[in-house]
Each structure stands twice: as C-alpha cells, then as structure tokens.
Design a protein around this motif. Sequence first.
Motif, mmCIF file in Angstrom:
data_model
loop_
_atom_site.group_PDB
_atom_site.id
_atom_site.type_symbol
_atom_site.label_atom_id
_atom_site.label_comp_id
_atom_site.label_asym_id
_atom_site.label_seq_id
_atom_site.Cartn_x
_atom_site.Cartn_y
_atom_site.Cartn_z
ATOM 1 N N THR A 31 -8.327 -4.133 -0.741
ATOM 2 C CA THR A 31 -6.891 -3.911 -0.564
ATOM 3 C C THR A 31 -6.421 -2.700 -1.352
ATOM 4 O O THR A 31 -5.541 -1.949 -0.900
ATOM 5 C CB THR A 31 -6.119 -5.164 -0.993
ATOM 6 N N SER A 32 -7.010 -2.464 -2.524
ATOM 7 C CA SER A 32 -6.600 -1.308 -3.333
ATOM 8 C C SER A 32 -6.904 0.011 -2.623
ATOM 9 O O SER A 32 -6.141 0.984 -2.744
ATOM 10 C CB SER A 32 -7.293 -1.342 -4.698
ATOM 11 N N ILE A 33 -8.004 0.056 -1.864
ATOM 12 C CA ILE A 33 -8.317 1.261 -1.086
ATOM 13 C C ILE A 33 -7.285 1.465 0.005
ATOM 14 O O ILE A 33 -6.808 2.589 0.245
ATOM 15 C CB ILE A 33 -9.722 1.144 -0.460
ATOM 16 N N VAL A 34 -6.913 0.381 0.686
ATOM 17 C CA VAL A 34 -5.913 0.464 1.751
ATOM 18 C C VAL A 34 -4.591 0.997 1.206
ATOM 19 O O VAL A 34 -3.973 1.886 1.796
ATOM 20 C CB VAL A 34 -5.709 -0.919 2.403
ATOM 21 N N VAL A 35 -4.176 0.468 0.059
ATOM 22 C CA VAL A 35 -2.912 0.907 -0.546
ATOM 23 C C VAL A 35 -2.992 2.371 -0.965
ATOM 24 O O VAL A 35 -2.064 3.161 -0.714
ATOM 25 C CB VAL A 35 -2.572 0.014 -1.756
ATOM 26 N N ALA A 36 -4.093 2.776 -1.604
ATOM 27 C CA ALA A 36 -4.233 4.163 -2.058
ATOM 28 C C ALA A 36 -4.236 5.140 -0.891
ATOM 29 O O ALA A 36 -3.633 6.219 -0.969
ATOM 30 C CB ALA A 36 -5.512 4.312 -2.874
ATOM 31 N N LEU A 37 -4.895 4.785 0.199
ATOM 32 C CA LEU A 37 -4.881 5.654 1.376
ATOM 33 C C LEU A 37 -3.486 5.733 1.974
ATOM 34 O O LEU A 37 -3.050 6.804 2.424
ATOM 35 C CB LEU A 37 -5.872 5.138 2.418
#
Length: 418
Positions: A90-96
């Motif tokens: 989820t952190s990757i999704v948010v950062a992107l």
Amino acid sequence: MSAVPLRRNRDFVLLQTGQALSTIGSAGTAIVYPLLVLAITHSPAKAGFVSAANILPYALFALLAGVAAHRWNRKRLMIAMDLVRALAMTSIVVALGLDRLTVAQVAVVAFLEGAAFVFFNIAEVGALRSVVPAPQLPAAAAAEQARLSVVTLAGPPLGGVLFGLGRALPFLVDAISYLFSIGSLLWMRTPFQEARERDAAPLRTQIREGIAWLWSHAYLRTSALIFAGDNFVFQAIFLVFIVVARRHGLSSGAIGVLIAVFGTSALLGSLVAPHAARRLSMRTIMLLNQWLNGLFVLYLAVPSPYVLVACVLPVAFVGPWLNAVVIGYRTAVTPDHLVGRVSSVARNIALLAQPLGPLAAGLLLAAFSARLTVAVLALVCLGLALVSTLSPSIRHSPSLDELDDLAARGAASPVEAG
C-alpha cells in the motif's frame, strides 16, 4: 470417513488457496520491482540491488524465523506477516499516487516483503506438517510445487500487464491478495502445531539444535548447499532475462508472458512430480536437475531472450520433482518440535547465496556484455553438476520408502545418509 480427515482435507485446500492468491501477487511484483527501477533509472545495477534487497531477508532471518515458528502461534504469525506485506504494498501505491516514489523506498518495501515472506513461509511448513499425515507429505509438497507453478504461470503476465496499465496497479492487487490470504487462514480450524510446553531454552540454543539436527543428516545438508548455488544462478538469470528482453524492445506484458512459459513448464513438471518420485531415485532426480541447469549456455551461440527462456524450460519441468522429494522427505523425518527450526536452517543455507545472484548479474551487465555474464553463470552450473555427481551423500541418497516405516513407528529420527 471421520470428521478429522475431512477437516484436514478442507484446511489443506484453504491453506493452498489462500497462499495461491497471495503468491500470485508476490510473483507479479517480483517482476515489477526490476521493471519499475529500470523505468525510473535505466540502471541494471540498481535493478539488481532492489531485487537483491527483496531476497536478502531469506539469508538474514531464516534461522530466526524457525525459532519464531517454534515459539509462537504459527497461524497468528502467518496472519501478522500477511498484514505487514499488505501495508508495504500500500505504501508503494500511495507514493506513486503522490509522485514521491524513490528507488530507496522501493528497496525498503522489497526488503520488508521479503522478510515477511521468510517468517510466513517457515511457519507454513509447520502448518503443512500439522495438516498432512507423514506418508502423504511428499505428495503434499508436490501439490505445493504445483501451486507455485500456477503462480509462476499467472503472476508475471498479470504483473506485466498491470504495470503496463499503471505502475501502481500490481502493488494494489498484491495488497488485496494478502487480505484474501488472511481470510483463508482465519477460516482454518486445524491447529498449526502440536500441544507442548513452552521451550525456555535460550534463542541461541534453539537455533543450534536446528543446525545440529540438519548437519547430522548428510543428504539434507548437501542438498541445501547445492540448492544455494542453484538459487544464486536462478536469480541471476532472472535479472539477465529481464534486462536482455528490455534491450530487445520487449514490453512488460511480453516479458511476463515469456516468464509464464517457464511457469507452464514448472506446472507440468509439478503434476508429474508424484509419479517421478515413485519411479526415480532421489539421486537420479538430483543429477537430472543439476545437469539441465546449465542449458542456457546456448545463449552464447544465439544471444536472444527467447533462447534464454527455451533453455530453462527443461529444468523448470524437473525442478519441482527435486523440491517435492527433498522438502517432503525433510519435513516428514524431522520431529515436530524441530520442524520449524530445521526447515529454517535448510532454507537459510539454500538461500544464503540467492541475494548475490541479481546483485552479481546487475554489476556484470552494467560492466560487461550479457554473453559474458551468461558464460560466468554457466561455469557455476557446471561446477554444481560435478559436485552433485561426485558427492558421496548424493550417491547414497535416502529412499522415500523410509516414510512408510516412519509412519509405522510414529516417530522421527535423523538418518545419516552416507
């Protein structure tokens, strides 16, 4: 049929289904990590670094994971690790979404996912031991290989296609898959370990017991060391293929499809694995696997990504046979109170060199040609094949017939293999 076998059958299906869902997402992101880094930096070395970060925890935490699977509730541990992986994705999704993603964050997330996988996977081995009777463990391990093959078949194309549609999509799907895995674990009712008193022995003592038990078994010890070399080569070739395919202009979806061809061969091999285990000796399966490993040397004559894929198909077909017999045999002969620790020791040895594979391949690809990189890896395969052929412990491999005797005795003890 009694209620207990029925419940065990149901829980085995739930265990396999839940892990298939989560592992499909993981297989998708495994290909997306290097694709994402290559898209951001165009650097094979950085792509290799991130891939290494994803599998470095296998070597760092496998021993600790074995003790954790022994001391703690295995089901709760597996649920906690799925939750960690879901949050990391989820952190990757948010950062992107915020356009704030960095290579450092990708590496950290890859490391966290790999660490959670180690603890989850070692606990899962103990769960399999609790759900499946000892004589059926090689067949259950073959079913596990079939599940992994289906994942290898479905995950990379899915990850490649999703990455082509949007860089965040593979990570979002992976996060959702872990939630499904948590649901399947919560639904299971079979205890994941035998009832026993808490072991108050120090952590170092518990780890040493696992090491001592495995090291006393020559065949399992040697197999783990050979697997270490195999995993190094496999991870290196995986990155070589992605970089070479990109240099030839293949899309992320096309790369995923070609990796799925590998998965198809592995799936077919896993379906044949129970029959192969009954008809071939463990030594024959080992040697067949090792001598097929280096076929990708043909890339030196025809430097094409399609040749790389074609050359690994035979070993993809035979590899599940070897995993099924070795893992099934090891799990069956290990006492329940040691199974987590022994499995973690075996996997720690087998995975010790794995992070070095993509790291070495990335550095070689950045400094030299793909053909020279493949030549170096082919020499490693030749050395592994010779060691397997000449090893006394492999020459005097145990037999799966021992498992029937084990079931009759109702106990497990180490068997010195040569």
